[in-house]
Design an enzyme around this catalytic site. Structure first.
Site, PDB file in Angstrom:
ATOM      1  N   GLU A   1      -4.049  -2.740   3.381  1.00 39.64           N
ATOM      2  CA  GLU A   1      -3.459  -2.950   1.799  1.00 39.64           C
ATOM      3  C   GLU A   1      -3.596  -4.309   1.324  1.00 39.64           C
ATOM      4  OE1 GLU A   1       0.671  -1.704   2.236  1.00 39.64           O
ATOM      5  OE2 GLU A   1       0.151   0.213   3.012  1.00 39.64           O
TER       6      GLU A   1
ATOM      7  N   LYS B   1       6.311   8.801  -2.906  1.00 36.30           N
ATOM      8  CA  LYS B   1       4.780   9.078  -2.577  1.00 36.30           C
ATOM      9  C   LYS B   1       4.235  10.478  -3.184  1.00 36.30           C
ATOM     10  CE  LYS B   1       4.718   5.568   0.887  1.00 36.30           C
ATOM     11  NZ  LYS B   1       4.932   5.497   2.614  1.00 36.30           N
TER      12      LYS B   1
END
Length: 423
Positions: free
Chosen positions: A209, A335
């Protein structure tokens, strides 16, 4: 029906994500030449109750191929929704859910269904000639979210000894998203130099990330690095911290294994309390195991900060309802690929808002250049977005899209310190 919005064609293909793993891309084209394309992400630490990605489990790509999911779009989903008005999002999503017929979308694959769902919305927006955030949210969408930037990685996202998965910075003192991105980027560069000085050049490689994974052993070491970097960057009053514990990953047989200690739920709560007392931590995600609703309720009551449910809720309305009843957590991590359709994700967000819960629109660790979540965070006025460090193209794509949206909106409002309740 305005025939410009009629779905003329749907094409699916196998592409790769930021980890080099295969994923599904879908293009939807309307008769009015509206074009929408979507590529779905995938996670490393996944909740047990998430909708299921369909993988081929054959030799190609080490078993991770998605040709079955692609074929399901092209031969099963496509014939059913050709000719539909692309604005009929809920109807199209419902058709796909019924075609699949399983509780976790395991027959057609959540990766197949979601790619179509998102591409349909984008094609409708393109046909209407309006930006996606405005198409999804209408003219009341004007809140720019505070970024949660994952700058130090641990847990499943790293190869170090940190048990907690993410140490994030939130530029709450900024006045715009472009200023927030600048602040975050400046802190990130200072942090890189601080790590370089302390641990050497091998410690500044970036993780999935975009965050760093220096050879740290304790959460305090990570938080001390953040504190020093924020201070050196000159943003002590503007930048606060957030954690993603991903506690299911260090839970076994009723105990939590943290920093070489075997902790009970109550002892882990004391551990978090001490960190919150010592550092400017305003949010903790998944502090306990994904089935421990009672633990989440306990920490929400004890700590006056945001407690986010990710693996706890998996963007699922039924699990969120249970959490609301038990007062477990006070924010939802949204999500879209955990639930598998845009309609269901929006339903979860609206249920959260109606009950005073915050909403954090989130990426996954295996991401793509798709920027849908940037538009979705503005459409929902979520006030918060989690999309990694200000590094790596699949992360910066979302930040750059938010900067574009802010400029286009003109009169927007940055959520700032009111990130959980921006209104």
């Amino acid at each position: 029906m305005d025939e410009r919005f009629e779905i003329k064609d749907i094409v699916a293909r196998e592409v790769i994500d930021s980890r080099g793993n295969p994923t599904v891309e879908v293009e939807v084209i309307t008769k009015g030449n509206g074009y929408g394309s979507a590529i779905v992400p995938s996670g490393a630490s996944t909740g047990t109750h998430e909708a299921l990605e369909l993988r081929d489990k054959e030799k190609r790509f080490g078993g991770k191929g998605v040709l079955m999911a692609v074929e399901n779009v092209n031969s099963i989903i496509r014939p059913e929704i050709l000719g539909y008005d692309a604005r009929m999002q809920r109807e199209i999503d419902t058709i796909m859910i019924e075609l699949d017929g399983t509780p976790n979308k395991s027959r057609l694959g959540a990766n197949a269904i979601l790619a179509v769902s998102l591409a349909v919305a984008k094609a409708a927006a393109a046909t209407a000639k309006i930006p996606l955030y405005k198409y999804l949210g209408g003219f009341n969408s004007y809140v720019m979210p505070v970024p949660m930037m994952n700058v130090i990685n641990g847990g499943k996202h790293a190869g170090n000894d940190l048990d907690l998965q993410e140490f994030m910075i939130m530029p709450v003192g900024a006045t715009s998203i472009s200023e927030a991105v600048r602040m975050g980027s400046e802190v990130y560069h200072v942090l890189k130099n601080v790590i370089l000085e302390k641990y050497g050049k091998n410690a500044v490689n970036v993780g999935d990330e975009g965050g760093f994974a220096p050879p740290l052993k304790t959460s305090r070491e990570a938080l001390d690095l953040l504190t020093e970097s924020v201070k050196k960057a000159g943003y002590e009053d503007e930048v606060v911290f957030a954690l993603d514990a991903a506690a299911s990953e260090f839970y076994k047989d009723g105990y939590y294994y943290v920093e070489g200690k075997k902790l009970t739920r109550e002892e882990l709560l004391d551990y978090y309390k001490a960190l919150v007392d010592e550092y400017p931590i305003v949010s903790i995600e998944d502090p306990f195991h994904e089935e421990d609703f009672e633990g989440f309720a306990m920490i929400t009551k004890e700590l006056d900060i945001q407690i986010v449910g990710d693996d706890l809720f998996v963007t699922n309305v039924e699990r969120l309802r249970k959490g609301i009843e038990m007062k477990a957590a006070n924010a939802l991590l949204l999500k879209v690929n955990q639930i598998g359709t845009l309609s269901e994700a929006v339903d979860a967000a609206q249920l959260a808002f109606r009950n005073g819960y915050g909403v954090v629109v989130s990426h996954r660790s295996g991401e793509t250049e798709d920027t849908t979540i940037a538009d979705l965070s503005v459409a929902l006025n979520s006030g918060q977005i989690k999309t990694g460090a200000p590094a790596r193209g699949e992360r910066t794509a979302k930040y750059n899209q938010l900067i574009r949206i802010e400029q286009e909106l003109g009169l927007s409002k940055y959520a700032g310190r009111n990130f959980r309740c921006p209104f």
